[in-house]
Motif scaffolding. Sequence first.
Motif, PDB file in Angstrom:
ATOM      1  N   TRP A 281      40.516  49.423  49.860  1.00  0.00           N
ATOM      2  CA  TRP A 281      39.894  48.756  48.564  1.00  0.00           C
ATOM      3  C   TRP A 281      39.019  48.415  48.320  1.00  0.00           C
ATOM      4  N   SER A 282      38.440  47.772  49.362  1.00  0.00           N
ATOM      5  CA  SER A 282      36.737  47.358  48.867  1.00  0.00           C
ATOM      6  C   SER A 282      36.042  48.242  48.727  1.00  0.00           C
ATOM      7  N   ILE A 283      36.126  49.499  49.783  1.00  0.00           N
ATOM      8  CA  ILE A 283      35.384  50.732  49.179  1.00  0.00           C
ATOM      9  C   ILE A 283      35.221  51.804  48.169  1.00  0.00           C
ATOM     10  N   HIS A 284      36.296  51.061  47.522  1.00  0.00           N
ATOM     11  CA  HIS A 284      37.000  52.024  45.943  1.00  0.00           C
ATOM     12  C   HIS A 284      37.335  51.494  44.248  1.00  0.00           C
ATOM     13  N   ASN A 285      36.209  49.996  45.413  1.00  0.00           N
ATOM     14  CA  ASN A 285      36.484  49.030  44.036  1.00  0.00           C
ATOM     15  C   ASN A 285      34.817  48.425  43.996  1.00  0.00           C
ATOM     16  N   PRO A 286      33.963  49.134  44.180  1.00  0.00           N
ATOM     17  CA  PRO A 286      32.644  48.633  44.132  1.00  0.00           C
ATOM     18  C   PRO A 286      31.568  47.612  43.522  1.00  0.00           C
ATOM     19  N   GLU A 287      32.782  46.751  41.853  1.00  0.00           N
ATOM     20  CA  GLU A 287      32.216  46.129  40.632  1.00  0.00           C
ATOM     21  C   GLU A 287      32.665  45.362  41.500  1.00  0.00           C
ATOM     22  N   ALA A 288      34.412  45.386  41.403  1.00  0.00           N
ATOM     23  CA  ALA A 288      34.632  44.220  42.350  1.00  0.00           C
ATOM     24  C   ALA A 288      34.246  43.548  43.832  1.00  0.00           C
ATOM     25  N   LEU A 289      33.578  44.121  44.588  1.00  0.00           N
ATOM     26  CA  LEU A 289      33.094  43.770  45.804  1.00  0.00           C
ATOM     27  C   LEU A 289      31.785  43.036  44.943  1.00  0.00           C
ATOM     28  N   ARG A 290      30.739  43.709  43.833  1.00  0.00           N
ATOM     29  CA  ARG A 290      29.485  42.879  43.865  1.00  0.00           C
ATOM     30  C   ARG A 290      30.337  41.328  43.131  1.00  0.00           C
ATOM     31  N   ILE A 291      31.013  40.824  42.389  1.00  0.00           N
ATOM     32  CA  ILE A 291      31.606  39.715  42.025  1.00  0.00           C
ATOM     33  C   ILE A 291      32.013  39.043  42.863  1.00  0.00           C
ATOM     34  N   ILE A 292      32.678  39.471  43.922  1.00  0.00           N
ATOM     35  CA  ILE A 292      33.274  38.783  45.321  1.00  0.00           C
ATOM     36  C   ILE A 292      31.859  37.971  45.879  1.00  0.00           C
ATOM     37  N   ILE A 293      30.699  39.098  46.293  1.00  0.00           N
ATOM     38  CA  ILE A 293      29.297  39.113  46.175  1.00  0.00           C
ATOM     39  C   ILE A 293      28.966  37.688  45.764  1.00  0.00           C
ATOM     40  N   LYS A 294      28.988  37.862  44.201  1.00  0.00           N
ATOM     41  CA  LYS A 294      27.686  36.757  43.738  1.00  0.00           C
ATOM     42  C   LYS A 294      29.177  35.280  43.498  1.00  0.00           C
ATOM     43  N   ASN A 295      30.238  35.163  43.557  1.00  0.00           N
ATOM     44  CA  ASN A 295      30.770  34.439  43.789  1.00  0.00           C
ATOM     45  C   ASN A 295      31.001  33.001  45.405  1.00  0.00           C
TER      46      ASN A 295
END
Length: 394
Positions: free
Chosen positions: A349-363
């Motif tokens: 999921w992490s590999i295929h959802n880079p935009e969601a991962l960027r939001i998680i990093i910010k949070n």
Amino acid sequence: MTKHSNRSAPMRVAIIEPVGGHGGMNHYDTALCRSVVDFGIAPILYTCNSLLISDHQFETRFPYIGIFGSDPAWKRGLRFLRGSISAMLDARGAGCKVAHFHFFSIGPLELFNVICARTFGLQVVVTAHDVEAFGIGLSVERFVKWAYALSDAIIAHNETSRSALVEKILVSPAKIHVIPAGNHETLSKNAVSRALARERLNLRDEEFTIVFFGQIKKVKGLDILLHAMPEVIKLAGRPVKLIIAGRLWKHGFDEYQKIIDNHHLEKFVSLNINYIPDDDLPNFYRGPDIMVLPYRRIYQSDVALMALTFEIPIVSSDVPGMKEMLTHLKTGILFESDNPSDLARKLLWSIHNPEALRIIIKNGKELAERKYSWSSIGEKTATLYRSLDQHVNC
């Protein structure tokens, strides 16, 4: 409490932490000492000669020289006892009112420190970094209970630890103060760039890189991650690399190498099985794409705090200590503990959802700055020290 005014003399406190830079506590020690200075505390840090960090904001002394290494255990033990007595004598001579210890396990040496501090008339604060030791024979049950019974106050880093202290060790709830461990903002401010970190780790741009970082203990669950890797490699849709970085603890690497061999992972795994020097540490937090913490048990994780601060997303098992720290798909990604298949799904999921991962990093970065701020921790710790001093003077 507001920041300390120069009108009153600061309260002197002995922070007695023998491990220092030998076991990666140097950054924590330094941050804690710096944080309480602004709130009217003058700490003296007593540690081993492997602190690695000097600081003009507080005094550092080295009574625990020679307690690590290849010398016989009895000889190193005697050096420890001598160091503790020297530290207590010095602390009393310097006008310290409180001795603050940091325990990951409690055996005869740790109990000796608590008894010694009480004998020298010091109030005792213990930070319970781990409520239970994650190694056989490191803690002695009755020593654990005696040490906490003799302490005046106990710091737990979260509610998971607080509950375990009450339920498993039978500590009085009135003694326990929940104060988080802090972030690594100072260390990350001028850290290496992601591009340079990847270059130093020999990572290709197209590789999705997973890192397992820290002491390699059975309780850390490296085997779970290795068993998850074949599915990740098969379904990722891009090259995948796993970096394993950290020194072995109490056991060899053979069982992990067997998993690597059985799954034919040799070309997908980069091994750094040794102590990671401070100068190299940022590379492992800046370069990879994601940090995996497949812990079977944990009370609090400094690796997780480091990852949040360095802005690398975390995939963690859903054990209580990590669930309290991370919110799934908001500040981290949680998988079912001890389940390699679920870990593989969450990594994919992490590999295929880079935009969601960027939001998680910010949070995650915002969480580290808000909840795990050293300024807030310093204020709470200083308040605790002063409450003990006031109690004695009543």
